[in-house]
Write a protein that holds these residues in place. Structure first.
Motif, short mmCIF file in Angstrom:
data_model
loop_
_atom_site.label_atom_id
_atom_site.label_comp_id
_atom_site.label_asym_id
_atom_site.label_seq_id
_atom_site.Cartn_x
_atom_site.Cartn_y
_atom_site.Cartn_z
N ALA A 172 -41.37 2.43 27.11
CA ALA A 172 -40.56 3.17 25.76
C ALA A 172 -38.89 2.75 26.51
N THR A 173 -38.71 3.19 27.04
CA THR A 173 -37.36 3.33 27.58
C THR A 173 -36.29 2.16 26.26
N TYR A 174 -36.65 1.26 26.34
CA TYR A 174 -35.89 -0.17 25.42
C TYR A 174 -36.47 0.05 24.27
N ILE A 175 -38.04 0.64 23.87
CA ILE A 175 -37.96 0.49 22.62
C ILE A 175 -37.36 1.49 21.92
N ILE A 176 -37.21 2.89 22.67
CA ILE A 176 -36.88 3.82 22.16
C ILE A 176 -34.90 3.28 21.89
N GLY A 177 -34.61 2.46 22.58
CA GLY A 177 -32.89 2.36 22.90
C GLY A 177 -32.57 1.32 21.59
N ALA A 178 -33.97 0.02 21.56
CA ALA A 178 -33.95 -0.71 20.35
C ALA A 178 -34.08 0.22 19.11
N PHE A 179 -34.45 1.35 18.81
CA PHE A 179 -34.62 1.64 17.43
C PHE A 179 -33.13 2.83 17.24
N ARG A 180 -32.59 2.96 18.56
CA ARG A 180 -31.43 3.52 18.53
C ARG A 180 -30.08 2.05 17.50
N GLY A 181 -30.14 1.06 17.86
CA GLY A 181 -29.58 0.00 18.09
C GLY A 181 -29.77 -0.29 16.26
N VAL A 182 -31.23 0.03 15.46
CA VAL A 182 -31.27 0.26 14.39
C VAL A 182 -30.98 1.46 13.75
N LEU A 183 -30.40 2.28 14.40
CA LEU A 183 -29.82 2.99 13.53
C LEU A 183 -28.36 3.02 13.83
N CYS A 184 -27.69 2.31 14.68
CA CYS A 184 -25.99 2.51 14.65
C CYS A 184 -25.82 0.66 13.77
N ASN A 185 -26.59 -0.01 13.58
CA ASN A 185 -26.19 -1.02 13.05
C ASN A 185 -26.38 -2.04 14.17
N ASN A 186 -26.73 -2.18 15.84
CA ASN A 186 -25.54 -2.23 16.85
C ASN A 186 -27.09 -3.11 17.52
N ILE A 187 -26.72 -4.34 18.43
CA ILE A 187 -27.54 -5.46 19.16
C ILE A 187 -27.45 -4.97 19.88
N ASP A 188 -28.49 -4.69 21.00
CA ASP A 188 -28.10 -3.73 22.21
C ASP A 188 -29.57 -5.00 23.04
N LEU A 189 -28.11 -6.00 24.00
CA LEU A 189 -28.84 -7.14 24.57
C LEU A 189 -30.51 -6.46 25.72
N SER A 190 -29.57 -5.80 25.94
CA SER A 190 -30.76 -4.87 27.46
C SER A 190 -31.98 -4.42 26.36
N CYS A 191 -32.06 -3.73 25.48
CA CYS A 191 -33.03 -3.50 24.46
C CYS A 191 -33.77 -4.69 24.31
N ILE A 192 -33.42 -5.73 24.04
CA ILE A 192 -33.99 -7.35 24.22
C ILE A 192 -34.20 -7.33 24.51
N THR A 193 -33.90 -7.50 26.06
CA THR A 193 -34.54 -8.09 26.83
C THR A 193 -36.22 -7.61 27.41
N GLY A 194 -35.55 -5.95 27.81
CA GLY A 194 -36.69 -5.40 28.00
C GLY A 194 -37.94 -5.59 27.03
N CYS A 195 -37.62 -5.68 25.50
CA CYS A 195 -38.70 -5.84 24.97
C CYS A 195 -39.22 -6.48 24.71
N LEU A 196 -38.90 -8.15 25.20
CA LEU A 196 -39.61 -8.94 25.20
C LEU A 196 -40.44 -9.30 26.28
N THR A 197 -39.63 -8.67 27.98
CA THR A 197 -40.70 -8.50 28.47
C THR A 197 -41.61 -7.73 29.11
N VAL A 198 -41.20 -6.38 27.80
CA VAL A 198 -43.00 -5.84 27.23
C VAL A 198 -43.74 -6.55 26.43
N CYS A 199 -43.29 -7.09 25.74
CA CYS A 199 -44.30 -8.33 25.27
C CYS A 199 -44.68 -9.03 26.24
N ILE A 200 -44.46 -9.81 27.26
CA ILE A 200 -44.81 -10.86 27.37
C ILE A 200 -45.87 -10.23 28.82
#
Length: 415
Positions: free
Chosen positions: A372-400
Motif C-alpha cells: 500500500a505504500t507504493y499504491i498510495i504514493g502513486a495516487f499522490r502522483g495522480v493528485l500532483c500530476n507527477n511521475i514517481d519512478l519509485s512508486c511505479i517500480t513498486g506497483c509493478l513489483t506488486v503486480c508481478i
C-alpha cells in the motif's frame, strides 16, 4: 506463436467486456464503501489535529532574603525571554511554600538561589543554585527543563572560562588596569550572543502529511481504501473460473498466470475509464462553476497525462493484490473478510490512516515492504500530476509478485 497470442488477446477482450458490464455493480458498491472511507478520513483528521494545549512548567523560585538587586533583575529578565516563557513560568515564593506546592503537584520544579548569586558568578566564587525536581509524577516538560538548565550552565561555563582566561592574561603581562574594561567588553559580547535566538534556534516547518495538504493526504488514503474494498464487487472476475473452464482455457494455450493477469488488467481498465469519465465531468463542472473549481483546487494540484500514467500503474497493483488475497481463501465469504482486514492493515502500516511520523520507528522502516505504500504514493502522483519512478517500480513489483502468488495458490489448491 501468433495463434497463442491471438487466443490470449481474445481471452483478454472477453474479460474487458465482462468488466465493463460490471460497472453498474461497481458504482453501487463504491457508493456503499464511500461512507466507510469518509469516516476513516474524518477520524484520521481528528486524530492528527486533536493535540491538547500543553501548559508551561511551573517553577518555584526561592530567593534569599538578602538577595541583591542583580539577582532579582537577572531572574526577572530571564522570565521575560520568549524561549523560557513558553516553557517555564517562574513564581517567587518561600522555601517552605515551594516544597509544599511540590508535594501538592502545583509546582514542577524548585530553584534555590544562594545569596549574592550574580556577584559570585562575576567574581568567580561560583556558588551553585540548586534545582530540585520531584522524584515521581514529573510531567513531560521535566526533561525539557533539565535541558534548559544544562544549556544555561554550559553557556555560563564557557563565558566564565573566556573571562578568566583574559584575567589571567592581563595579570601575567601587567595589564591589571585593563581587566575591568576587558570583563565589561566580554560580558557584553557573551550576553548579546546568549540572547540571539538565531544562535540556538532555526525555524523549520515539519508537516506530518509531507508535501500534501491534509485534504490531499486523506483523499489518497480514501481513494485506495475505496477502490480496494470496492473490488469485492468484482469477485466473479478476479477469482479463477471453475476447474472445467480453467482446464479449457489452459488447453487453448493460455497459462494460468496469464489468465490471472488478464483478469486484474481488465478490471483495472474498466476502473481507469470510469475514473477518467468522472474526472472529465469534474473538470467540465469546474469550468462552469467557480465554486466547484475552488473545491477541486483543494484536492488536485494538477491533473494531466502524468496523473493518467500513475493511475495506469496504481490500479493494476490494487486489483492484483485483491486477486491474490481472494485466491488465498477457500470461499467467497472468507475472501471478503481477508480482503477487508488486510486492506485496512496495509493502509495503516503504509502511514495512510495515521501519518508515518506518528508511528513507531520499526513500523516506519518496515513501510517499504508494504504494498500500500507504493499504491498510495502513486495516487499522490495522480493528485500532483507527477511521475514517481519509485512508486511505479513498486506497483509493478506488486503486480508481478501478486500474480506469482495467485498462480502458486492455484497450483497448491489443485487436486
Amino acid at each position: 506463436m501468433n495463434i497463442q497470442l491471438n487466443k490470449i488477446l481474445l481471452f483478454f477482450s472477453l474479460q474487458i467486456k465482462a468488466a465493463f458490464r460490471m460497472i453498474p455493480v461497481i458504482l453501487a458498491t463504491t457508493a456503499c464503501f464511500a461512507s466507510i472511507t469518509g469516516l476513516a478520513a474524518f477520524a484520521g483528521t481528528k486524530l492528527l489535529y486533536s493535540g491538547s494545549h500543553k501548559e508551561p512548567l511551573n517553577v518555584a523560585l526561592v530567593l534569599p532574603e538578602d538577595s541583591d538587586r542583580y539577582t532579582r533583575a537577572a531572574f526577572s529578565f530571564i522570565n521575560e525571554i520568549d524561549t523560557v516563557k513558553n516553557q517555564c513560568s517562574f513564581t517567587e515564593m518561600s522555601e517552605d511554600d515551594a516544597f509544599n506546592n511540590m508535594r501538592d503537584g502545583s509546582v514542577d520544579a524548585i530553584i534555590l538561589v544562594p545569596g549574592q548569586f550574580i556577584e559570585h558568578i562575576m567574581n568567580g566564587t561560583n556558588t551553585p543554585a540548586q534545582v530540585i525536581l520531584p522524584k515521581s509524577g514529573s510531567t513531560s516538560s521535566s526533561p525539557l527543563f533539565r535541558e534548559l538548565v544544562n544549556a544555561g550552565v554550559g553557556d555560563l561555563a564557557i563565558a566564565q572560562a573566556g573571562i578568566y582566561a583574559v584575567d589571567d592574561y592581563c595579570g601575567r603581562y601587567g595589564l591589571k588596569d585593563e581587566i575591568a574594561a576587558a570583563e565589561l567588553y566580554l560580558n557584553d559580547k557573551y550576553l548579546s550572543h546568549a540572547l540571539d535566538r538565531s544562535v540556538y534556534f532555526s525555524k523549520e516547518t515539519i508537516s506530518s502529511t509531507g508535501s500534501l495538504t491534509l485534504i490531499q493526504f486523506y483523499f489518497c488514503t480514501g481513494a485506495v481504501l475505496l477502490i480496494m474494498l470496492s473490488s469485492i464487487s468484482c469477485i466473479s472476475l478476479l477469482r479463477s473460473e471453475n476447474s472445467c473452464t480453467q482446464a479449457a482455457i489452459k488447453r487453448n494455450g493460455v497459462p494460468y498466470i496469464i489468465s490471472s493477469a488478464c483478469r486484474f488488467s481488465a478490471v483495472s481498465a474498466a476502473y481507469l475509464i470510469l475514473i477518467l469519465i468522472i474526472a472529465g465531468i469534474a473538470i467540465t463542472a469546474a469550468e462552469l462553476s467557480p465554486q466547484v473549481r475552488y473545491t477541486l483546487q483543494d484536492v488536485f494540484t494538477a491533473f494531466g497525462p502524468s496523473s493518467v500514467l500513475m493511475l495506469a500503474f496504481a490500479l493494476p497493483a490494487i486489483f492484483s493484490l485483491s486477486q491474490m488475497l481472494l485466491s488465498l481463501s477457500d470461499n467467497t465469504g472468507a475472501g471478503i473478510i481477508l480482503l477487508f482486514i488486510m486492506t485496512v492493515l496495509m493502509v495503516f502500516l503504509a502511514g495512510g490512516l495515521v501519518p508515518k511520523a506518528f508511528l513507531p520507528s520499526v513500523l516506519q522502516k518496515s513501510a517499504v515492504l508494504v504494498p500500500a505504500t507504493y499504491i498510495i504514493g502513486a495516487f499522490r502522483g495522480v493528485l500532483c500530476n507527477n511521475i514517481d519512478l519509485s512508486c511505479i517500480t513498486g506497483c509493478l513489483t506488486v503486480c508481478i509478485l501478486s500474480a506469482c502468488i495467485t498462480t502458486l495458490a492455484h497450483k497448491l489448491d489443485m487436486p
